[in-house]
Design an enzyme around this catalytic site. Structure first.
Site, PDB file in Angstrom:
ATOM      1  N   GLY A   1      -9.935 -34.599   4.048  1.00  0.00           N
ATOM      2  CA  GLY A   1     -10.488 -33.241   4.233  1.00  0.00           C
ATOM      3  C   GLY A   1     -11.926 -33.152   3.757  1.00  0.00           C
ATOM      4  N   TYR A   2     -12.452 -31.938   3.809  1.00  0.00           N
ATOM      5  CA  TYR A   2     -13.875 -31.698   3.526  1.00  0.00           C
ATOM      6  C   TYR A   2     -14.228 -32.100   2.092  1.00  0.00           C
ATOM      7  CZ  TYR A   2     -18.098 -28.758   2.749  1.00  0.00           C
ATOM      8  OH  TYR A   2     -19.352 -28.291   2.418  1.00  0.00           O
ATOM      9  N   ILE A   3     -13.606 -31.477   1.104  1.00  0.00           N
ATOM     10  CA  ILE A   3     -13.939 -31.772  -0.293  1.00  0.00           C
ATOM     11  C   ILE A   3     -13.309 -33.091  -0.708  1.00  0.00           C
ATOM     12  CG2 ILE A   3     -13.844 -30.916  -2.672  1.00  0.00           C
ATOM     13  CD1 ILE A   3     -13.565 -28.070  -1.426  1.00  0.00           C
TER      14      ILE A   3
ATOM     15  N   ASP B   1      -2.611 -37.928   3.316  1.00  0.00           N
ATOM     16  CA  ASP B   1      -2.970 -36.730   4.080  1.00  0.00           C
ATOM     17  C   ASP B   1      -2.025 -36.632   5.275  1.00  0.00           C
ATOM     18  OD1 ASP B   1      -6.049 -35.109   4.168  1.00  0.00           O
ATOM     19  OD2 ASP B   1      -4.522 -34.713   5.700  1.00  0.00           O
TER      20      ASP B   1
ATOM     21  N   PHE C   1      -5.776 -32.094  -3.481  1.00  0.00           N
ATOM     22  CA  PHE C   1      -6.512 -31.167  -2.600  1.00  0.00           C
ATOM     23  C   PHE C   1      -5.594 -30.610  -1.510  1.00  0.00           C
ATOM     24  CE2 PHE C   1     -10.774 -31.819  -4.022  1.00  0.00           C
ATOM     25  CZ  PHE C   1     -10.931 -33.154  -4.342  1.00  0.00           C
TER      26      PHE C   1
ATOM     27  N   SER D   1      -9.398 -22.323  -7.253  1.00  0.00           N
ATOM     28  CA  SER D   1     -10.441 -21.567  -6.563  1.00  0.00           C
ATOM     29  C   SER D   1     -10.831 -20.337  -7.373  1.00  0.00           C
ATOM     30  CB  SER D   1      -9.918 -21.132  -5.185  1.00  0.00           C
ATOM     31  OG  SER D   1     -10.764 -20.159  -4.617  1.00  0.00           O
TER      32      SER D   1
ATOM     33  N   TYR E   1      -3.132 -16.905   0.166  1.00  0.00           N
ATOM     34  CA  TYR E   1      -3.823 -18.173  -0.133  1.00  0.00           C
ATOM     35  C   TYR E   1      -4.194 -18.207  -1.620  1.00  0.00           C
ATOM     36  CZ  TYR E   1      -7.853 -21.044  -1.064  1.00  0.00           C
ATOM     37  OH  TYR E   1      -8.727 -21.924  -1.661  1.00  0.00           O
TER      38      TYR E   1
ATOM     39  N   LYS F   1      -2.854 -20.569  -5.082  1.00  0.00           N
ATOM     40  CA  LYS F   1      -3.704 -21.262  -6.065  1.00  0.00           C
ATOM     41  C   LYS F   1      -3.300 -20.828  -7.475  1.00  0.00           C
ATOM     42  CE  LYS F   1      -6.342 -23.695  -3.367  1.00  0.00           C
ATOM     43  NZ  LYS F   1      -6.181 -25.162  -3.328  1.00  0.00           N
TER      44      LYS F   1
ATOM     45  N   GLY G   1     -10.644  -7.084   1.854  1.00  0.00           N
ATOM     46  CA  GLY G   1     -10.359  -8.086   0.818  1.00  0.00           C
ATOM     47  C   GLY G   1     -11.603  -8.692   0.206  1.00  0.00           C
TER      48      GLY G   1
HETATM   49  C1  WQD Z   1     -18.919 -15.432   1.843  1.00  0.00           C
HETATM   50  C2  WQD Z   1     -19.731 -14.148   2.082  1.00  0.00           C
HETATM   51  C3  WQD Z   1     -18.550 -12.506   3.373  1.00  0.00           C
HETATM   52  C4  WQD Z   1     -18.533 -14.881   7.082  1.00  0.00           C
HETATM   53  C5  WQD Z   1     -13.485 -17.769   0.628  1.00  0.00           C
HETATM   54  C6  WQD Z   1     -12.217 -17.999  -0.152  1.00  0.00           C
HETATM   55  C7  WQD Z   1     -12.456 -19.034  -1.219  1.00  0.00           C
HETATM   56  C8  WQD Z   1     -12.985 -20.288  -0.574  1.00  0.00           C
HETATM   57  C9  WQD Z   1     -14.300 -19.957   0.138  1.00  0.00           C
HETATM   58  C10 WQD Z   1     -11.274 -21.803   0.150  1.00  0.00           C
HETATM   59  C11 WQD Z   1     -18.880 -12.882   1.926  1.00  0.00           C
HETATM   60  C12 WQD Z   1     -19.797 -13.003   4.114  1.00  0.00           C
HETATM   61  C13 WQD Z   1     -18.725 -14.465   5.769  1.00  0.00           C
HETATM   62  C14 WQD Z   1     -19.193 -14.205   8.139  1.00  0.00           C
HETATM   63  C15 WQD Z   1     -20.204 -12.728   6.539  1.00  0.00           C
HETATM   64  N1  WQD Z   1     -12.079 -20.777   0.387  1.00  0.00           N
HETATM   65  N2  WQD Z   1     -19.549 -13.414   5.513  1.00  0.00           N
HETATM   66  N3  WQD Z   1     -20.003 -13.148   7.822  1.00  0.00           N
HETATM   67  O1  WQD Z   1     -14.800 -15.033   1.138  1.00  0.00           O
HETATM   68  O2  WQD Z   1     -16.444 -15.795  -0.694  1.00  0.00           O
HETATM   69  O3  WQD Z   1     -14.461 -17.197  -0.205  1.00  0.00           O
HETATM   70  O4  WQD Z   1     -13.981 -18.981   1.151  1.00  0.00           O
HETATM   71  O5  WQD Z   1     -11.148 -22.445  -0.860  1.00  0.00           O
HETATM   72  O6  WQD Z   1     -11.231 -19.305  -1.865  1.00  0.00           O
HETATM   73  O7  WQD Z   1     -11.846 -16.779  -0.802  1.00  0.00           O
HETATM   74  O8  WQD Z   1     -16.303 -17.069   1.460  1.00  0.00           O
HETATM   75  O9  WQD Z   1     -17.767 -17.801   3.289  1.00  0.00           O
HETATM   76  O10 WQD Z   1     -15.786 -16.324   3.853  1.00  0.00           O
HETATM   77  O11 WQD Z   1     -17.755 -15.356   2.664  1.00  0.00           O
HETATM   78  O12 WQD Z   1     -20.939 -11.750   6.294  1.00  0.00           O
HETATM   79  O13 WQD Z   1     -19.051 -14.538   9.355  1.00  0.00           O
HETATM   80  O14 WQD Z   1     -20.231 -14.136   3.407  1.00  0.00           O
HETATM   81  O15 WQD Z   1     -18.382 -11.105   3.555  1.00  0.00           O
HETATM   82  O16 WQD Z   1     -19.701 -11.858   1.374  1.00  0.00           O
HETATM   83  P1  WQD Z   1     -15.516 -16.137   0.412  1.00  0.00           P
HETATM   84  P2  WQD Z   1     -16.880 -16.682   2.899  1.00  0.00           P
END
Ligand code: WQD
Length: 337
Positions: free
Chosen positions: A11-13, A32, A81, A125, A149, A153, A294
């Site tokens: 995966g990615y990380i 995996d 992971f 996370s 999700y 975690k 959310g």
């Molecule tokens: C970041 C910011 C959005 C997309 C989530 C999970 C976290 C981890 C990372 C897995 C926010 C804004 C986003 C878009 C936007 N995942 N946004 N337009 O929600 O902080 O975290 O992903 O491990 O556990 O909770 O990341 O990249 O979705 O959003 O405006 O098309 O970008 O509102 O402010 P998030 P995100």
């Protein structure tokens, strides 16, 4: 030479962590189920490091498959992971997330215990902090989750804490990632989202390539520098290096440690958009939309504990994260195939 089992290692990380483990002199075994990644990643790890990790196509729900891995390899520690990771999807199919991320993980921890392997680094996370009362976020802040999700975690953290309490031989590192972005400098490894990206930077990258018309900015009425959401973006290689430090620590200490892996710096959606435009030389058109359910306004890490306990701090800034991410996108317009 110590041997580390990396679940979700294609995966990615996981793949970036395999590279840094090999660079640090560890033997790496990858497990995996290839649900969300490609086996060719192993060849790319070999191209970068000169070593191809031993691979088992096993699902963590397959106990016999897990037992085979531990029987055939002398594993010293596990970096876990493997798991489903889409927030939105988890709200639609929660039972699938609980079965895979909780039952699958319990399966893994049981197989570890039966094999006498009781050193685990868990991929947690920052989502376990919910909507923090203040920032920067410290590891002892209250925990709460707002989606299945995130709950998986949190439950994994609780399960591992209980396991450690039941047997002092366990060594448990709970690493809370903030927002991983970017890619390996070779452009050989990076994030390959399935379908329409939920996360910001993969979506911005697809706007930059013309695959998407414009970026939808989910709300600009938050109490932040420019009204858009602020997050702590961390280079995936910095994150991988944090895991090397965490494994080193776990192999020397028993008990549980919870550690934030972030930069301690928050950037808004529009600031990230501008950084990516600069890195790619592409205009990134956008439209302000309604808030995404959310979402929280601001989230960034207190990085003191990572520095004190692991001797680790993030080295890369937002410009390099975007440059490396763009370089990967140019070399892999359809992701890793
Ligand atoms: C970041 C910011 C959005 C997309 C989530 C999970 C976290 C981890 C990372 C897995 C926010 C804004 C986003 C878009 C936007 N995942 N946004 N337009 O929600 O902080 O975290 O992903 O491990 O556990 O909770 O990341 O990249 O979705 O959003 O405006 O098309 O970008 O509102 O402010 P998030 P995100």
């Amino acid at each position: 030479m110590k041997t580390i089992l990396v679940t979700g290692g294609t995966g990615y990380i996981g793949s970036h962590t395999c590279v840094e483990l090999i660079n640090a002199g560890y033997d790496v075994v990858v497990l995996d189920n290839l649900y969300n990644s490609k086996k060719v990643v192993l060849d790319r790890i070999e191209t970068i490091t000169g070593k191809k990790p031993k691979f088992y196509e096993v699902d963590i729900l397959d106990r016999a498959g897990l037992d085979k891995v531990f029987k055939e390899n002398k594993i010293d520690a596990v970096i876990h992971f493997a798991g489903y990771k889409a927030v939105g999807e988890s709200c639609v199919i929660p039972l699938t997330y609980y079965k895979n991320n909780i039952s699958g993980s319990v399966n893994l921890y049981e197989a570890m215990k039966d094999a006498g392997v009781m050193t685990v680094v868990f991929s947690s996370s920052a989502t376990v902090y919910g909507d923090p009362a203040s920032v920067p976020i410290k590891e002892d802040f209250p925990l709460s989750t707002t989606n299945p999700y995130g709950t998986t975690k949190l439950y994994n953290e609780r399960i591992l804490e209980d396991v450690s309490t039941s047997d002092e031989e366990w060594s448990v590192m709970l690493l809370r990632y903030f927002n991983p972005i970017g890619a390996h400098k070779t452009g050989l490894l990076g994030e390959t989202p399935n379908g329409i990206p939920n996360n910001l930077v993969p979506y911005v990258a697809q706007v930059a390539t013309g695959q998407r018309e414009y970026l939808r900015v989910w709300g600009n009425d938050y109490n932040t520098v420019d009204g858009t959401g602020v997050r702590d973006y961390i280079h995936v290689v910095d994150l991988a290096l944090g895991h090397i430090k965490a494994v080193e620590y776990a192999l020397e200490h028993k008990g549980v440690e919870k550690v934030n892996l972030g930069t301690g710096i928050g950037y808004s959606v529009l600031q990230v958009k501008d950084a990516f435009a600069k890195a790619s030389g592409k205009e990134i058109p956008y439209q302000i939309m309604e808030r995404r359910p959310g979402d929280i306004a601001t989230c960034y890490a207190d990085t003191e504990k990572a520095k004190e306990v692991l001797g680790w701090t993030a080295q890369y800034g937002i410009d390099e994260m975007c440059q490396d991410g763009w370089n990967f996108t140019l070399k892999n317009p359809n992701g890793i195939e």
